[in-house]
Design a protein around this motif. Structure first.
Motif, PDB file in Angstrom:
ATOM      1  N   ALA A 111       1.103  -1.460  -0.189  1.00 44.09           N
ATOM      2  CA  ALA A 111      -0.060   0.364   0.278  1.00 44.09           C
ATOM      3  C   ALA A 111       0.819   1.020   0.345  1.00 44.09           C
ATOM      4  CB  ALA A 111      -1.007  -0.365   1.060  1.00 44.09           C
ATOM      5  N   LYS A 112       0.506   2.351  -0.762  1.00 43.68           N
ATOM      6  CA  LYS A 112       0.934   3.582  -0.670  1.00 43.68           C
ATOM      7  C   LYS A 112       1.306   4.107   0.638  1.00 43.68           C
ATOM      8  CE  LYS A 112       0.575   8.087  -2.469  1.00 43.68           C
ATOM      9  NZ  LYS A 112      -0.614   9.225  -2.949  1.00 43.68           N
ATOM     10  N   PHE A 113       0.723   3.749   2.152  1.00 40.82           N
ATOM     11  CA  PHE A 113       1.081   3.915   2.818  1.00 40.82           C
ATOM     12  C   PHE A 113       1.692   3.591   3.527  1.00 40.82           C
ATOM     13  CE2 PHE A 113       0.174   5.161   7.673  1.00 40.82           C
ATOM     14  CZ  PHE A 113      -0.090   5.827   7.737  1.00 40.82           C
ATOM     15  N   ALA A 114       2.220   2.081   3.638  1.00 41.68           N
ATOM     16  CA  ALA A 114       3.223   1.916   3.909  1.00 41.68           C
ATOM     17  C   ALA A 114       4.000   2.208   3.444  1.00 41.68           C
ATOM     18  CB  ALA A 114       2.353   0.131   3.952  1.00 41.68           C
ATOM     19  N   ARG A 115       4.010   1.970   2.119  1.00 39.92           N
ATOM     20  CA  ARG A 115       5.726   2.557   1.351  1.00 39.92           C
ATOM     21  C   ARG A 115       6.266   3.920   2.148  1.00 39.92           C
ATOM     22  NH1 ARG A 115       3.932   3.318  -3.094  1.00 39.92           N
ATOM     23  NH2 ARG A 115       3.549   5.489  -3.586  1.00 39.92           N
ATOM     24  N   GLN A 116       5.204   4.857   1.880  1.00 40.25           N
ATOM     25  CA  GLN A 116       5.920   6.436   2.777  1.00 40.25           C
ATOM     26  C   GLN A 116       6.069   6.193   4.160  1.00 40.25           C
ATOM     27  OE1 GLN A 116       1.708   8.123   1.342  1.00 40.25           O
ATOM     28  NE2 GLN A 116       3.317   9.268  -0.651  1.00 40.25           N
ATOM     29  N   TYR A 117       5.322   6.065   4.697  1.00 36.17           N
ATOM     30  CA  TYR A 117       5.315   6.277   5.664  1.00 36.17           C
ATOM     31  C   TYR A 117       6.035   5.058   7.249  1.00 36.17           C
ATOM     32  CZ  TYR A 117       3.244   9.939   5.008  1.00 36.17           C
ATOM     33  OH  TYR A 117       3.085  11.189   4.278  1.00 36.17           O
TER      34      TYR A 117
ATOM     35  N   ASP B 259       2.545  -8.670  -7.029  1.00 38.28           N
ATOM     36  CA  ASP B 259       3.210  -7.019  -8.222  1.00 38.28           C
ATOM     37  C   ASP B 259       4.895  -6.742  -7.918  1.00 38.28           C
ATOM     38  OD1 ASP B 259       3.912  -6.213  -9.707  1.00 38.28           O
ATOM     39  OD2 ASP B 259       2.502  -4.162  -9.841  1.00 38.28           O
ATOM     40  N   PRO B 260       6.263  -7.712  -8.786  1.00 41.61           N
ATOM     41  CA  PRO B 260       7.041  -7.548  -7.272  1.00 41.61           C
ATOM     42  C   PRO B 260       7.409  -5.725  -8.250  1.00 41.61           C
ATOM     43  CG  PRO B 260       7.601  -9.323  -9.432  1.00 41.61           C
ATOM     44  CD  PRO B 260       5.963  -8.507  -9.017  1.00 41.61           C
ATOM     45  N   THR B 261       7.211  -5.444  -8.899  1.00 38.95           N
ATOM     46  CA  THR B 261       7.915  -4.053  -9.200  1.00 38.95           C
ATOM     47  C   THR B 261       7.261  -3.047  -8.561  1.00 38.95           C
ATOM     48  OG1 THR B 261       5.170  -3.314 -10.344  1.00 38.95           O
ATOM     49  CG2 THR B 261       6.841  -4.297 -11.920  1.00 38.95           C
ATOM     50  N   LYS B 262       5.961  -3.299  -7.882  1.00 37.20           N
ATOM     51  CA  LYS B 262       5.480  -2.878  -5.920  1.00 37.20           C
ATOM     52  C   LYS B 262       6.490  -2.700  -5.040  1.00 37.20           C
ATOM     53  CE  LYS B 262       0.389  -2.280  -6.702  1.00 37.20           C
ATOM     54  NZ  LYS B 262      -1.283  -2.464  -7.050  1.00 37.20           N
ATOM     55  N   ALA B 263       7.308  -3.640  -5.064  1.00 34.72           N
ATOM     56  CA  ALA B 263       8.366  -4.021  -4.295  1.00 34.72           C
ATOM     57  C   ALA B 263       9.513  -3.626  -4.224  1.00 34.72           C
ATOM     58  CB  ALA B 263       8.320  -5.797  -3.966  1.00 34.72           C
ATOM     59  N   GLU B 264       9.624  -2.763  -5.267  1.00 35.60           N
ATOM     60  CA  GLU B 264      10.900  -2.067  -5.689  1.00 35.60           C
ATOM     61  C   GLU B 264      11.425  -0.555  -4.527  1.00 35.60           C
ATOM     62  OE1 GLU B 264      10.963  -1.514  -9.723  1.00 35.60           O
ATOM     63  OE2 GLU B 264      11.355  -3.468 -10.007  1.00 35.60           O
ATOM     64  N   PRO B 265      10.039  -0.434  -5.008  1.00 35.20           N
ATOM     65  CA  PRO B 265      10.022   1.118  -3.792  1.00 35.20           C
ATOM     66  C   PRO B 265      10.836   0.835  -2.117  1.00 35.20           C
ATOM     67  CG  PRO B 265       8.406   1.809  -5.074  1.00 35.20           C
ATOM     68  CD  PRO B 265       8.510  -0.150  -5.032  1.00 35.20           C
ATOM     69  N   PHE B 266      10.326  -0.490  -1.658  1.00 34.66           N
ATOM     70  CA  PHE B 266      10.370  -0.502  -0.418  1.00 34.66           C
ATOM     71  C   PHE B 266      11.518  -1.107   0.139  1.00 34.66           C
ATOM     72  CE2 PHE B 266       5.884  -0.893  -1.226  1.00 34.66           C
ATOM     73  CZ  PHE B 266       5.565  -1.086   0.409  1.00 34.66           C
ATOM     74  N   GLN B 267      12.341  -2.262  -1.491  1.00 34.54           N
ATOM     75  CA  GLN B 267      13.565  -2.760  -1.320  1.00 34.54           C
ATOM     76  C   GLN B 267      14.761  -1.522  -1.429  1.00 34.54           C
ATOM     77  OE1 GLN B 267      12.546  -5.579  -4.732  1.00 34.54           O
ATOM     78  NE2 GLN B 267      13.088  -6.662  -3.321  1.00 34.54           N
ATOM     79  N   ALA B 268      14.250  -0.119  -1.925  1.00 38.95           N
ATOM     80  CA  ALA B 268      15.221   0.326  -1.851  1.00 38.95           C
ATOM     81  C   ALA B 268      15.606   1.758  -1.107  1.00 38.95           C
ATOM     82  CB  ALA B 268      14.424   2.299  -3.347  1.00 38.95           C
TER      83      ALA B 268
END
Length: 326
Positions: free
Chosen positions: A14-20, A40-49
């Motif tokens: 989720a966007k909220f999980a990713r941002q906060y 969706d592996p692409t959604k995991a990329e910002p977390f892995q960053a």
């Protein structure tokens, strides 16, 4: 530094999980962000960053089946909170679930029963009670810094009308302003005063099955209360506690640092205003750290399910008693 950090998994990108919340888990003392479940592996990329060693699971069940994951954070759409909280508890995981944890007060019974049956920690992610500004205000009220409390007002609004796909704009996902942000104007008054409303009146403007604007009036044992929430108005948030010898105003009560610096104004006789600032505190990080202390050390968690059930009971009454606005 806690020697044995709690391994966390997140259900959904989720966007909220990713941002906060995922960054807060990653940064919190006593916590380790270990897993993310997304198909969706692409959604995991910002977390892995920001968390390169994060393990990505292709399903929620796959994450829950890993015995190394000890706690899960659930940022799913509202109508899925109870289902996946119960599944996580059954899988032996501690649970921190986004608010509202349930859609109705009756749904808290199985959650509380499962928590007690498993001996695990389960809580709603009601982060504001972890922020020092709210602990400060609660003490001011208890110490009669404004005399006898007479009235509480609250407001929380933003405008999401352009984001038609937003789950807050969809009735089938438990959307609307009341469940999303009404928990703050209601729960904060309950947290500060320790009181419950004895009478509740409300008016709601409905839009495609969700409450776009909700006004609440209530009588508590020792004070009156009024508030509104909206997902169709210019962004604003404020809480005011008005006594017979002073007033307390919070300028960024719910999203400090995002909405602005957290400031508590203490208005005294003679137009004197004392301002206490909280510029750096991250209530998401503080929430994770408090949760981990409860898991590892048995510390009392500041926001148990019983408190969240009380807020949901008020929300249910607001929905049941509401007059429809044009």
């Amino acid at each position: 530094m806690m020697q044995n950090p709690v391994n966390w998994g997140v259900l959904g990108a989720a966007k909220f999980a990713r941002q906060y919340m995922a960054p807060a888990i990653h940064a919190a003392e006593g916590a380790r962000l270990a897993g993310l479940a997304t198909s969706d592996p692409t959604k995991a990329e910002p977390f892995q960053a920001f968390c390169p060693d994060l393990t990505v699971y292709d399903s929620y069940d796959a994450l829950l089946n890993n015995p190394q994951i000890e706690a899960v954070y659930i940022p799913l759409p509202n109508h899925l909170h109870v289902e996946w909280s119960l599944k996580a508890l059954d899988a032996g995981k501690h649970v921190l679930c986004e608010k509202p944890m349930a859609m109705t007060v009756s749904e808290f019974a199985p959650l509380i029963n499962k928590r007690d049956e498993t001996g695990l920690l389960a809580a709603e992610a009601y982060m504001i009670v972890q922020h020092p500004q709210w602990k400060f205000v609660r003490k001011l009220i208890a110490d009669k810094a404004i005399g006898n409390l007479a009235h509480v007002t609250g407001a929380f609004s933003f405008d999401s009308r352009a984001d038609t796909a937003n789950i807050r704009n969809r009735a089938e996902t438990g959307g609307g302003g009341l469940r999303d942000i009404g928990v703050y104007v209601i729960g904060s008054a309950r947290f500060v005063t320790g009181q419950e409303p004895v009478q509740v009146e409300s008016a709601i403007r409905w839009e495609d099955g969700v409450d776009a604007f909700t006004e609440i009036r209530a009588q508590f044992p020792d004070f009156t209360y009024s508030s509104y929430v909206s997902i169709r108005m210019h962004p604003h948030q404020e809480m005011v506690f008005h006594g017979d010898r002073g007033m307390i105003r919070l300028t960024a009560p719910f999203n400090p640092r995002v909405f602005g610096e957290a400031r508590v104004e203490l208005h005294r006789p003679g137009l004197e205003i004392q301002v206490t600032r909280f510029p750096a505190d991250d209530h998401y990080k503080l929430q994770v750290e408090a949760f981990c202390r409860s898991v590892r050390e048995g510390a009392e968690y500041p926001c148990p399910l019983e408190f969240s059930r009380g807020t949901q009971e008020v929300i249910d009454r607001v929905l049941e008693n509401a007059v429809a606005l044009p």
